[in-house]
Design a protein around this motif. Structure first.
Motif, short mmCIF file in Angstrom:
data_model
loop_
_atom_site.label_atom_id
_atom_site.label_comp_id
_atom_site.label_asym_id
_atom_site.label_seq_id
_atom_site.Cartn_x
_atom_site.Cartn_y
_atom_site.Cartn_z
N TRP A 244 0.82 -1.22 0.00
CA TRP A 244 0.00 0.00 0.00
C TRP A 244 0.85 1.26 0.00
N TYR A 248 0.42 4.38 -2.55
CA TYR A 248 0.18 5.73 -2.05
C TYR A 248 1.35 6.67 -2.36
N SER A 284 -11.22 11.64 9.87
CA SER A 284 -11.48 10.20 9.97
C SER A 284 -10.69 9.52 11.08
N GLY A 304 -10.16 -0.03 4.19
CA GLY A 304 -9.34 1.08 3.71
C GLY A 304 -8.62 0.77 2.42
N LEU A 307 -11.13 0.89 -0.47
CA LEU A 307 -11.50 2.28 -0.77
C LEU A 307 -10.35 3.02 -1.44
N LEU A 308 -9.13 2.78 -0.99
CA LEU A 308 -7.97 3.45 -1.59
C LEU A 308 -7.80 3.05 -3.05
N SER A 311 -10.54 4.59 -5.18
CA SER A 311 -10.34 6.04 -5.34
C SER A 311 -9.26 6.33 -6.38
N LEU A 331 -11.85 10.88 -0.19
CA LEU A 331 -11.97 9.44 0.06
C LEU A 331 -10.61 8.78 0.20
N ALA A 335 -9.51 6.55 3.37
CA ALA A 335 -8.93 5.22 3.20
C ALA A 335 -7.56 5.12 3.88
N TRP A 336 -6.75 6.15 3.68
CA TRP A 336 -5.40 6.13 4.26
C TRP A 336 -5.46 6.17 5.78
N SER A 338 -7.88 4.84 7.57
CA SER A 338 -8.31 3.50 7.98
C SER A 338 -7.15 2.52 8.01
N CYS A 398 -2.70 -1.65 -4.62
CA CYS A 398 -3.74 -1.77 -3.59
C CYS A 398 -4.36 -3.17 -3.62
#
Length: 429
Positions: A244, A248, A284, A304, A307-308, A311, A331, A335-336, A338, A398
């Motif tokens: 991840w 990111y 969040s 998360g 969702l990441l 997104s 979002l 996610a990040w 979470s 992801c």
């Protein structure tokens, strides 16, 4: 058992300073390399990976070293002091070297800054689990990440206000402002955080609640062994961390260039979307910490990661600036949050208290290894295939993180039973 929010916020100022610095570093250094020194995307990606190479080598060293330190200021505070002072001194030279087009001085000082930041990153992050009982570490990490988000938002706001338009603006005001933030944060740590006392209070609380027996004095830092099933879970968790971060960091490192090349955004305007992501994370962190203590860390991380990835794939669909981009990046922030609120506590949940610095270093070994590799690989795709590859690249990693995270079976939160029936109704923790 309740989390001491004030203590956690004070400890979090170290992470606020770190986050503010890295936001400016990731946003501004690629622009300096591209527009001040005419360096291509692949080589720029390699240079941007240097911080992660240094971190890969040095963070485990300084993390384990801080486990073995015993001083009047504690294990971690001396590293925070030395690392912050050196980082501030060196980072203030960077914009002067850029304005003077002195590539030799710029790279030399850049390396010195990266080494200095590596001195205190693991010790600073280790402070939270040092002073926080195990069942409360997701909530504690939520506040730490909230402090980091505040630092990021402050840095992005400074970029938006202080960076002018054009290919080669003067970045010196931004670096000075962030240096001030780092110095103020250091002073708060030095004068408001009594590390030794806070650690003693954490140990007493864990013993009182039966979370942890008093550690055998013969078990020294670095000597504890993990059972095979726990070690297997740790390996899968660490690979998830790497994947991840591959996703990111590729986006955050290249976004300023992507926004310029694909969407025609100028000056510091690209920082708006990143700020929205930070706001998404900011709002969040606390809810995620609360939900994680009830549903479990693993479930929230898996949410998360999904969702990441979704997104990032949606970001690929935009061909020009749009307000909807802000929704997508909001979002991303959720996610990040979470993921980050829970991943580090899952790692240190598997270790003895005497090895927190060592396991923190191990966590950063994998996250930094990913960030060494991903700017170069994603940079190659940007330069040779096209900028449109950035978001699909992130979505693929992801998906890989989701697969490996499914295999993790240990390190989840273990809610403590209330000591009385009345306490079972107390949710203000």
């Amino acid at each position: 058992m309740k989390l001491d929010n004030k203590k956690t916020v004070l400890v979090g100022f170290a992470f606020l300073a770190i986050s503010a610095f890295w936001q400016v570093y990731d946003s501004i250094i690629p622009l300096i390399l591209k527009y001040f020194f005419n360096i291509g995307d692949t080589l720029s990606g390699a240079i941007m990976a240097l911080d992660n190479i240094f971190a890969l080598i040095l963070l485990p060293v300084f993390g384990a070293w801080s486990d073995r330190i015993s001083s009047k200021r504690g294990k971690r505070t001396p590293f925070i002091l030395v690392g912050t002072v050196l980082s501030v001194v060196f980072m203030l030279i960077l914009p002067a070297a850029a304005n003077g087009r002195n590539i030799t001085l710029f790279i030399t000082v850049l390396l010195a800054t990266l080494v200095s930041m590596s001195i205190f990153r693991s010790p600073a992050v280790s402070l939270m689990p040092d002073v926080t009982p195990k069942p409360l570490r997701s909530k504690g990490n939520a506040i730490i990440n909230l402090m980091g988000a505040v630092g990021i938002i402050m840095a992005l706001g400074l970029i938006m206000v202080l960076v002018g338009e054009g290919d080669t603006p003067d970045y010196e005001p931004v670096f000075i402002a962030v240096a001030v933030i780092m110095v103020i944060s250091l002073l708060i740590i030095l004068f408001k955080v009594d590390e030794n006392r806070m650690v003693r209070e954490r140990i007493e609380t864990e013993i009182q609640w039966g979370v942890e027996k008093e550690e055998d004095e013969e078990t020294k830092a670095g000597e504890s062994k993990l059972p095979a099933p726990v070690k297997r879970s740790l390996v899968f968790l660490l690979f998830s961390v790497a994947f991840w971060y591959m996703a990111y960091n590729a986006v955050t490192t290249a976004f300023s260039r992507y926004a310029s090349e694909m969407w025609g955004m100028e000056g510091g305007s690209f920082a708006g979307a990143l700020m929205v992501a930070s706001v998404g994370a900011l709002v969040s962190f606390i809810p995620v910490g609360i939900v994680s203590s009830r549903l479990g860390r693993k479930k929230v991380i898996l949410f998360g990661v999904i969702l990441l990835g979704a997104s990032f794939f949606t970001g690929f669909l935009f061909t020009k600036p749009s307000f909807a981009i802000n929704i997508v990046f909001f979002l991303v922030g959720v996610a990040w949050a979470s993921i980050n609120v829970n991943s580090y506590p899952m790692v240190v949940e598997m270790c003895k208290g005497s090895d927190i610095g060592k396991f923190t270093g191990t966590y950063y070994t994998f996250s930094m290894a990913a960030q060494v590799f991903t700017p170069v690989l994603s940079g190659w795709f940007l330069e040779h295939v096209g900028y449109r590859t950035l978001f699909p690249y992130a979505a693929v990693f992801c998906a890989l993180a989701f697969v490996t995270m499914i295999m993790v079976k240990h390190g989840d939160s273990k809610p403590m039973p209330a000591k009385s029936k009345l306490e079972a109704f107390d949710v203000d923790d």
